[in-house]
Design a protein around this motif. Structure first.
Motif, PDB file in Angstrom:
ATOM      1  N   GLU A 136       0.858  -1.185   0.000  1.00 59.69           N
ATOM      2  CA  GLU A 136       0.000   0.000   0.000  1.00 59.69           C
ATOM      3  C   GLU A 136       0.899   1.241   0.000  1.00 59.69           C
ATOM      4  O   GLU A 136       1.684   1.425   0.931  1.00 59.69           O
ATOM      5  N   PRO A 137       0.818   2.072  -1.052  1.00 59.19           N
ATOM      6  CA  PRO A 137       1.609   3.308  -1.011  1.00 59.19           C
ATOM      7  C   PRO A 137       1.038   4.236   0.063  1.00 59.19           C
ATOM      8  O   PRO A 137      -0.151   4.567   0.028  1.00 59.19           O
ATOM      9  N   VAL A 138       1.896   4.609   1.015  1.00 58.55           N
ATOM     10  CA  VAL A 138       1.420   5.376   2.178  1.00 58.55           C
ATOM     11  C   VAL A 138       1.879   6.828   2.112  1.00 58.55           C
ATOM     12  O   VAL A 138       1.087   7.747   2.347  1.00 58.55           O
ATOM     13  N   ASN A 139       3.140   7.018   1.836  1.00 57.36           N
ATOM     14  CA  ASN A 139       3.726   8.366   1.778  1.00 57.36           C
ATOM     15  C   ASN A 139       4.611   8.473   0.548  1.00 57.36           C
ATOM     16  O   ASN A 139       5.159   7.468   0.100  1.00 57.36           O
ATOM     17  N   ILE A 140       4.784   9.690   0.090  1.00 63.41           N
ATOM     18  CA  ILE A 140       5.835   9.964  -0.903  1.00 63.41           C
ATOM     19  C   ILE A 140       6.756  11.000  -0.284  1.00 63.41           C
ATOM     20  O   ILE A 140       6.284  12.026   0.234  1.00 63.41           O
ATOM     21  N   LEU A 141       8.049  10.741  -0.311  1.00 63.81           N
ATOM     22  CA  LEU A 141       9.010  11.750   0.121  1.00 63.81           C
ATOM     23  C   LEU A 141       9.664  12.323  -1.134  1.00 63.81           C
ATOM     24  O   LEU A 141      10.455  11.638  -1.801  1.00 63.81           O
ATOM     25  N   ALA A 142       9.271  13.549  -1.470  1.00 62.94           N
ATOM     26  CA  ALA A 142       9.872  14.236  -2.615  1.00 62.94           C
ATOM     27  C   ALA A 142      11.210  14.820  -2.176  1.00 62.94           C
ATOM     28  O   ALA A 142      11.308  15.374  -1.069  1.00 62.94           O
ATOM     29  N   LEU A 143      12.219  14.686  -3.030  1.00 57.52           N
ATOM     30  CA  LEU A 143      13.580  15.099  -2.656  1.00 57.52           C
ATOM     31  C   LEU A 143      14.249  15.870  -3.778  1.00 57.52           C
ATOM     32  O   LEU A 143      14.021  15.580  -4.962  1.00 57.52           O
ATOM     33  N   GLY A 144      15.107  16.791  -3.393  1.00 53.74           N
ATOM     34  CA  GLY A 144      15.887  17.516  -4.390  1.00 53.74           C
ATOM     35  C   GLY A 144      16.647  18.647  -3.727  1.00 53.74           C
ATOM     36  O   GLY A 144      16.599  18.800  -2.507  1.00 53.74           O
TER      37      GLY A 144
END
Ligand code: FMN
Length: 170
Positions: A136-144
């Motif tokens: 189950e996709p729970v969170n997305i951590l966007a990075l840059g």
């Protein structure tokens, strides 16, 4: 740097440079996730690391990444997680959140910007990344690399409830 200073310095970043995140840097972020505690050490978490323009574009079709050049999709395996016998509480999402938080703080320590995302279309994300049913996709951590001004580390004086409201000694 003291932990509290690092935690105060971290802020959500919603504007990024075009520069991509080096794989070695991403691996250090992932290592912080790997060592995170999980209930009963069940480790019911799987990370999908989008780090190419193609894979980031797939994540982008389901979420606003604010121009981040990498994204870690944090997935929970509910069937693998510890369950509290009293009431059936399943720790999968809690475990996924701890992994996400470890990585978010490690990203800050490495000079990366990040933003934690829960506002995404899970069905679309599943289709784009071919996420199997058991995850189950729970969170997305966007990075840059951040393209915005650093946040004031003292901003929490106004932006968070006071300690007396948050906690009580009993
Ligand atoms: C569980 C969770 C879900 C979040 N989802 C989103 C989101 O979908 N989009 C977004 O822009 N920010 C999202 N955020 C970031 C929060 O809005 C942000 O952390 C909060 O306002 C505090 O600001 P700060 O991170 O700059 O300290 C989320 C944060 C958490 C912890």
């Amino acid at each position: 740097m003291e932990f509290l200073d690092l935690a105060k310095r971290r802020a959500s970043v919603r504007a990024y440079q075009k520069r991509s995140v080096e794989r070695a840097v991403l691996e250090q972020v992932l290592e912080a996730g790997r060592i995170a505690p999980t209930a009963c050490n069940r480790q019911p978490v799987h990370l999908l690391v989008a780090h190419t323009p193609e894979s980031v574009a797939k994540v982008c079709s389901a979420a606003n990444l604010y121009g981040a050049t990498a994204a870690i999709v944090v997935c929970a395996a509910r069937a693998q997680a510890w369950v509290r016998s009293y009431d059936g509480f399943n720790a999968a999402e809690t475990d996924a959140a701890i992994v996400t938080d470890h990585m978010m703080l490690q990203a800050e320590a490495l000079g990366l910007g990040s933003v934690w995302l829960c506002y995404f279309d899970p069905d679309k994300l599943r289709r784009e990344l071919q996420i199997p049913d058991e995850l189950e996709p729970v969170n997305i951590l966007a990075l840059g690399y951040s393209a915005q001004e650093a946040a004031d580390p003292e901003r929490h004086k106004n932006l968070r409830v006071p300690l007396e409201q948050l906690a009580e000694f009993i």
